[in-house]
Write a protein that holds these residues in place. Sequence first.
Motif, PDB file in Angstrom:
ATOM      1  N   GLU A 129      61.017  13.342 -31.499  1.00 16.52           N
ATOM      2  CA  GLU A 129      61.470  12.525 -30.371  1.00 16.52           C
ATOM      3  C   GLU A 129      61.975  13.385 -29.218  1.00 16.52           C
ATOM      4  OE1 GLU A 129      62.671   8.460 -32.831  1.00 16.52           O
ATOM      5  OE2 GLU A 129      64.223   9.914 -32.335  1.00 16.52           O
ATOM      6  N   ILE A 130      62.691  14.453 -29.526  1.00 20.26           N
ATOM      7  CA  ILE A 130      63.146  15.355 -28.465  1.00 20.26           C
ATOM      8  C   ILE A 130      61.956  16.017 -27.794  1.00 20.26           C
ATOM      9  CG2 ILE A 130      64.408  17.490 -27.992  1.00 20.26           C
ATOM     10  CD1 ILE A 130      66.439  16.665 -30.080  1.00 20.26           C
ATOM     11  N   LEU A 131      60.972  16.449 -28.585  1.00 17.67           N
ATOM     12  CA  LEU A 131      59.757  17.026 -28.017  1.00 17.67           C
ATOM     13  C   LEU A 131      59.063  16.027 -27.097  1.00 17.67           C
ATOM     14  CD1 LEU A 131      57.406  19.079 -27.820  1.00 17.67           C
ATOM     15  CD2 LEU A 131      56.479  18.051 -29.908  1.00 17.67           C
ATOM     16  N   SER A 132      58.947  14.780 -27.519  1.00 14.34           N
ATOM     17  CA  SER A 132      58.245  13.762 -26.737  1.00 14.34           C
ATOM     18  C   SER A 132      58.959  13.494 -25.414  1.00 14.34           C
ATOM     19  CB  SER A 132      58.132  12.464 -27.542  1.00 14.34           C
ATOM     20  OG  SER A 132      57.404  12.668 -28.739  1.00 14.34           O
ATOM     21  N   VAL A 133      60.281  13.330 -25.472  1.00 13.71           N
ATOM     22  CA  VAL A 133      61.047  13.070 -24.251  1.00 13.71           C
ATOM     23  C   VAL A 133      61.008  14.287 -23.319  1.00 13.71           C
ATOM     24  CG1 VAL A 133      63.354  12.611 -23.345  1.00 13.71           C
ATOM     25  CG2 VAL A 133      62.525  11.343 -25.325  1.00 13.71           C
ATOM     26  N   SER A 134      61.061  15.478 -23.902  1.00 16.87           N
ATOM     27  CA  SER A 134      60.996  16.691 -23.088  1.00 16.87           C
ATOM     28  C   SER A 134      59.638  16.829 -22.415  1.00 16.87           C
ATOM     29  CB  SER A 134      61.266  17.929 -23.952  1.00 16.87           C
ATOM     30  OG  SER A 134      62.494  17.846 -24.609  1.00 16.87           O
ATOM     31  N   TYR A 135      58.590  16.648 -23.189  1.00 11.06           N
ATOM     32  CA  TYR A 135      57.237  16.882 -22.707  1.00 11.06           C
ATOM     33  C   TYR A 135      56.821  15.841 -21.684  1.00 11.06           C
ATOM     34  CZ  TYR A 135      52.240  18.022 -22.872  1.00 11.06           C
ATOM     35  OH  TYR A 135      50.962  18.384 -22.536  1.00 11.06           O
ATOM     36  N   LEU A 136      57.123  14.598 -21.961  1.00  8.47           N
ATOM     37  CA  LEU A 136      56.648  13.535 -21.074  1.00  8.47           C
ATOM     38  C   LEU A 136      57.692  13.154 -20.033  1.00  8.47           C
ATOM     39  CD1 LEU A 136      54.223  11.729 -20.549  1.00  8.47           C
ATOM     40  CD2 LEU A 136      55.283   9.997 -21.982  1.00  8.47           C
ATOM     41  N   GLY A 137      58.887  12.796 -20.459  1.00  7.35           N
ATOM     42  CA  GLY A 137      59.898  12.328 -19.511  1.00  7.35           C
ATOM     43  C   GLY A 137      60.389  13.408 -18.572  1.00  7.35           C
ATOM     44  N   PHE A 138      60.873  14.529 -19.128  1.00  7.82           N
ATOM     45  CA  PHE A 138      61.469  15.563 -18.293  1.00  7.82           C
ATOM     46  C   PHE A 138      60.425  16.282 -17.449  1.00  7.82           C
ATOM     47  CE2 PHE A 138      63.335  19.708 -17.361  1.00  7.82           C
ATOM     48  CZ  PHE A 138      64.552  19.323 -16.841  1.00  7.82           C
ATOM     49  N   LEU A 139      59.315  16.692 -18.049  1.00 10.61           N
ATOM     50  CA  LEU A 139      58.298  17.423 -17.283  1.00 10.61           C
ATOM     51  C   LEU A 139      57.647  16.528 -16.228  1.00 10.61           C
ATOM     52  CD1 LEU A 139      56.511  19.712 -19.907  1.00 10.61           C
ATOM     53  CD2 LEU A 139      58.276  20.312 -18.233  1.00 10.61           C
ATOM     54  N   LEU A 140      57.475  15.241 -16.514  1.00  7.36           N
ATOM     55  CA  LEU A 140      56.909  14.339 -15.519  1.00  7.36           C
ATOM     56  C   LEU A 140      57.873  14.152 -14.352  1.00  7.36           C
ATOM     57  CD1 LEU A 140      54.557  12.496 -14.724  1.00  7.36           C
ATOM     58  CD2 LEU A 140      55.705  10.633 -15.941  1.00  7.36           C
ATOM     59  N   ALA A 141      59.152  13.990 -14.635  1.00  8.55           N
ATOM     60  CA  ALA A 141      60.152  13.869 -13.566  1.00  8.55           C
ATOM     61  C   ALA A 141      60.215  15.149 -12.740  1.00  8.55           C
ATOM     62  CB  ALA A 141      61.518  13.544 -14.164  1.00  8.55           C
ATOM     63  N   MET A 142      60.092  16.302 -13.407  1.00 10.43           N
ATOM     64  CA  MET A 142      60.099  17.579 -12.695  1.00 10.43           C
ATOM     65  C   MET A 142      58.871  17.704 -11.801  1.00 10.43           C
ATOM     66  SD  MET A 142      62.055  20.292 -12.550  1.00 10.43           S
ATOM     67  CE  MET A 142      61.765  20.722 -10.850  1.00 10.43           C
ATOM     68  N   LEU A 143      57.744  17.234 -12.284  1.00  8.14           N
ATOM     69  CA  LEU A 143      56.521  17.229 -11.477  1.00  8.14           C
ATOM     70  C   LEU A 143      56.699  16.373 -10.235  1.00  8.14           C
ATOM     71  CD1 LEU A 143      53.444  17.705 -11.054  1.00  8.14           C
ATOM     72  CD2 LEU A 143      53.038  15.794 -12.598  1.00  8.14           C
ATOM     73  N   ALA A 144      57.310  15.204 -10.381  1.00 12.77           N
ATOM     74  CA  ALA A 144      57.507  14.299  -9.253  1.00 12.77           C
ATOM     75  C   ALA A 144      58.469  14.872  -8.227  1.00 12.77           C
ATOM     76  CB  ALA A 144      58.012  12.941  -9.754  1.00 12.77           C
ATOM     77  N   GLU A 145      59.350  15.785  -8.638  1.00 18.03           N
ATOM     78  CA  GLU A 145      60.294  16.384  -7.692  1.00 18.03           C
ATOM     79  C   GLU A 145      59.590  17.145  -6.567  1.00 18.03           C
ATOM     80  OE1 GLU A 145      63.581  16.275  -7.272  1.00 18.03           O
ATOM     81  OE2 GLU A 145      63.907  14.894  -8.935  1.00 18.03           O
ATOM     82  N   LEU A 146      58.344  17.518  -6.769  1.00 12.72           N
ATOM     83  CA  LEU A 146      57.590  18.176  -5.698  1.00 12.72           C
ATOM     84  C   LEU A 146      57.445  17.265  -4.479  1.00 12.72           C
ATOM     85  CD1 LEU A 146      54.837  19.954  -7.795  1.00 12.72           C
ATOM     86  CD2 LEU A 146      56.432  21.097  -6.251  1.00 12.72           C
ATOM     87  N   ARG A 147      57.610  15.967  -4.682  1.00 12.45           N
ATOM     88  CA  ARG A 147      57.528  15.017  -3.563  1.00 12.45           C
ATOM     89  C   ARG A 147      58.565  15.320  -2.490  1.00 12.45           C
ATOM     90  NH1 ARG A 147      58.285  12.370   0.254  1.00 12.45           N
ATOM     91  NH2 ARG A 147      57.903  10.167   0.634  1.00 12.45           N
ATOM     92  N   TRP A 148      59.707  15.881  -2.884  1.00 16.70           N
ATOM     93  CA  TRP A 148      60.802  16.108  -1.936  1.00 16.70           C
ATOM     94  C   TRP A 148      61.162  17.585  -1.757  1.00 16.70           C
ATOM     95  CZ3 TRP A 148      61.295  12.548  -6.052  1.00 16.70           C
ATOM     96  CH2 TRP A 148      61.169  11.203  -5.677  1.00 16.70           C
ATOM     97  N   VAL A 149      60.351  18.482  -2.294  1.00 16.91           N
ATOM     98  CA  VAL A 149      60.754  19.882  -2.356  1.00 16.91           C
ATOM     99  C   VAL A 149      60.899  20.531  -0.981  1.00 16.91           C
ATOM    100  CG1 VAL A 149      58.404  20.830  -2.576  1.00 16.91           C
ATOM    101  CG2 VAL A 149      60.328  22.058  -3.572  1.00 16.91           C
ATOM    102  N   ILE A 150      60.159  20.077   0.026  1.00 18.37           N
ATOM    103  CA  ILE A 150      60.281  20.661   1.367  1.00 18.37           C
ATOM    104  C   ILE A 150      60.617  19.601   2.412  1.00 18.37           C
ATOM    105  CG2 ILE A 150      58.824  22.666   0.986  1.00 18.37           C
ATOM    106  CD1 ILE A 150      56.526  21.079   2.245  1.00 18.37           C
ATOM    107  N   GLY A 151      61.126  18.474   1.963  1.00 21.57           N
ATOM    108  CA  GLY A 151      61.500  17.429   2.908  1.00 21.57           C
ATOM    109  C   GLY A 151      60.870  16.111   2.540  1.00 21.57           C
ATOM    110  N   PRO A 152      61.549  15.018   2.812  1.00 19.72           N
ATOM    111  CA  PRO A 152      61.087  13.700   2.379  1.00 19.72           C
ATOM    112  C   PRO A 152      59.839  13.197   3.072  1.00 19.72           C
ATOM    113  CG  PRO A 152      62.994  13.496   3.807  1.00 19.72           C
ATOM    114  CD  PRO A 152      62.831  14.953   3.519  1.00 19.72           C
ATOM    115  N   GLU A 153      59.617  13.583   4.320  1.00 19.38           N
ATOM    116  CA  GLU A 153      58.486  13.036   5.067  1.00 19.38           C
ATOM    117  C   GLU A 153      57.181  13.734   4.754  1.00 19.38           C
ATOM    118  OE1 GLU A 153      61.258  14.122   6.563  1.00 19.38           O
ATOM    119  OE2 GLU A 153      62.258  12.199   6.949  1.00 19.38           O
ATOM    120  N   THR A 154      57.244  14.953   4.306  1.00 19.59           N
ATOM    121  CA  THR A 154      56.023  15.741   4.162  1.00 19.59           C
ATOM    122  C   THR A 154      55.844  16.310   2.759  1.00 19.59           C
ATOM    123  OG1 THR A 154      57.287  17.588   5.079  1.00 19.59           O
ATOM    124  CG2 THR A 154      55.891  16.373   6.592  1.00 19.59           C
TER     125      THR A 154
END
Length: 300
Positions: A129-154
């Motif tokens: 369960e920890i592996l699953s949450v780490s692999y899917l939940g945490f890494l997916l959220a980290m991937l989505a953080e690229l949406r705001w890495v250099i500013g919200p508009e771009t």
Amino acid sequence: MLGWRLLVSAILIPLLFGLFYLDQRAGVGAPYLLGLCCLLVLRGSWELTHLLKVRKLAPSYPMVCILSLLICIMAWIPFLTSLDGQTPPQTLSLALMAVAFAVSILLIFLKGAIQFQEPGQSMETIGAEILSVSYLGFLLAMLAELRWVIGPETGYIALGSLIISAKMGDIGGYTFGRLWGKQKLVPRLSPGKTWVGGYGALFGAALGSFLWFQITPALFHSNWSAPAWYWSILFGAVIGLVGLVGDLCESLIKRDVGKKDSAELLPGFGGLLDLLDSPLYAGPVAFLMWKLLPLITVSS
């Protein structure tokens, strides 16, 4: 099969970028991207928990799904609740995401303690369960953080750079491997991977990155232009290499449980996890490179 994979990629990637276009116009809260991430969690949690239900592993789909959704949603809260167009610092989003991940681990252990009956199974299930949450939940959220890495508009120039580089790496690796690959890369883990395919993954990712950075910066911001060519190629080559490792790591999960694909979602591709393996693994590396490298040039 090669033609089918190229055709499906040619359909899915434009659809994904169409969603990004709509989401860009929806504002800093990125509601469409959040919806997509939630759908990916719902499906991906099902694939991963069913994949790991072997031997003494018995991960709970509801537990993994709810906690993975919690991590993603907590990362979004600062952007969904921003007032008067003021964008909160991304560090707040990253902090909430980390806290949600830590709480998830605590809840998984608590569930194991409550359900404990006899020795011999609890640690295996908790680990799955920890592996699953780490692999899917945490890494997916980290991937989505690229949406705001250099500013919200771009932000989608960053997220797009990862997706294009990773998937072009997948296409390049598959194409080179099928056409010219002979010597196996890691035969026990992934019999289909070859050294030539690995070189093709680096070439495809570097080419995709170079073209992305040459074409798109001015489309996102009138004062932006392409970085030096070597930064574009370096970014793509690193993503191609890390994405290849991510593919092998997902193969490790599948081979250890005796499965060829994570599920049967798309012929020639396997399941959702087979599509996400390289972007998920490369997401944190892409985030770091966007922080460290001059990947856009700002005109004065």
